[in-house]
Design an enzyme around this catalytic site. Structure first.
Site, PDB file in Angstrom:
ATOM      1  N   ASP A  95      -6.934   2.449  -4.675  1.00 29.41           N
ATOM      2  CA  ASP A  95      -6.126   2.172  -3.489  1.00 29.41           C
ATOM      3  C   ASP A  95      -6.951   2.272  -2.213  1.00 29.41           C
ATOM      4  OD1 ASP A  95      -3.569   1.812  -2.071  1.00 29.41           O
ATOM      5  OD2 ASP A  95      -3.842   3.890  -1.474  1.00 29.41           O
ATOM      6  N   ASP A 134       0.824  -1.206   0.000  1.00 29.51           N
ATOM      7  CA  ASP A 134       0.000   0.000   0.000  1.00 29.51           C
ATOM      8  C   ASP A 134       0.858   1.257   0.000  1.00 29.51           C
ATOM      9  OD1 ASP A 134      -2.669   1.331   0.370  1.00 29.51           O
ATOM     10  OD2 ASP A 134      -1.720   1.994   2.216  1.00 29.51           O
ATOM     11  N   ASP A 147       2.830   1.404  -3.787  1.00 27.64           N
ATOM     12  CA  ASP A 147       2.096   1.813  -4.994  1.00 27.64           C
ATOM     13  C   ASP A 147       2.036   3.325  -5.147  1.00 27.64           C
ATOM     14  OD1 ASP A 147       0.242   2.349  -3.013  1.00 27.64           O
ATOM     15  OD2 ASP A 147      -1.306   1.006  -3.790  1.00 27.64           O
ATOM     16  N   ASP A 182      -8.311  -0.679   0.330  1.00 24.16           N
ATOM     17  CA  ASP A 182      -7.854  -0.610   1.718  1.00 24.16           C
ATOM     18  C   ASP A 182      -8.996  -0.907   2.683  1.00 24.16           C
ATOM     19  OD1 ASP A 182      -5.244  -0.045   1.153  1.00 24.16           O
ATOM     20  OD2 ASP A 182      -5.355   2.088   1.645  1.00 24.16           O
TER      21      ASP A 182
END
Length: 214
Positions: free
Chosen positions: A86, A65, A68, A90
């Site tokens: 993203d 995470d 990226d 999450d």
């Protein structure tokens, strides 16, 4: 609460890893999806009470995470689409981890897990709702310039959430009480974000009106 201190510390190692991936022509979205695919395996691992393996994939997911975003900035490919993917994945990942603990021991963990998911709804919606309004009003991000969305601070942010997930895995027999305590912290975050976000937007709107009248 801790993100403003932890984020600057991790940026340099993340950039180094991201540079290696960039040289191999790996894209930020590929990292995002790969990290999620790995991280979601925490759900069955937790349900099977494989807490050590679950902890490993949780840590690797959180590493991905961070990578990226660093990769997107290095490649000049930071975008709203990538940020949306993203943050969306999450929240799915966080919920999956909590569900995994509920499945591991429903009788002991289910109620605490439900409370934590309820609290996550508050932190997630207050975060994203403010991000939408802040984007619309072009409010800057003073403490978190590397975030794809405006990051409204709170007692529980990314660092605290990762720490909580790690502690859950290290002490699974105490998940219930730990989850309740973290839920209280998350609900406090929700309350402060709603209050702070509301007044931030009100002040910004009032300032815009005053500028327009002037």
């Amino acid at each position: 609460m801790l993100d403003r201190w932890t984020m600057p510390l991790i940026q340099r190692p993340l950039r180094r890893i991201a540079q290696t991936l960039l040289n191999k022509h790996i894209t930020p979205d590929q990292v995002t999806l790969s990290a999620f695919a790995l991280g979601i395996t925490a759900l069955p691992l937790l349900a099977w009470e494989q807490y050590g393996l679950a902890l490993l994939v949780i840590v690797l997911n959180r590493l991905g995470d961070g990578i990226d975003g660093a990769l997107a900035r290095l490649a000049g490919r930071a975008s709203d689409a990538g940020g949306f993917l993203d943050i969306g994945l999450d929240f799915v990942f966080y919920a999956a981890v909590v569900l995994g603990f509920a499945l591991a021991n429903p009788g002991q963990n289910a109620l605490a897990a439900a409370l934590l998911l309820f609290a996550f709804i508050g932190t997630g919606t207050s975060f994203l709702a403010f991000a939408i309004a802040a984007k619309h009003q072009s409010i800057e991000r003073p403490h978190f310039p590397n975030k794809a969305f405006y990051y409204l601070e709170g007692l529980t942010e990314g660092t605290e959430t990762v720490m909580a997930l790690v502690i859950f895995c290290l002490f699974p027999e105490h998940f219930s009480i730990l989850a309740i305590l973290f839920s209280i912290a998350c609900l406090t975050t929700t309350a402060t974000r709603l209050w702070g976000g509301y007044w931030t937007l009100r002040r910004h709107e009032s300032a815009n009106i005053a500028d327009a009248d002037g």
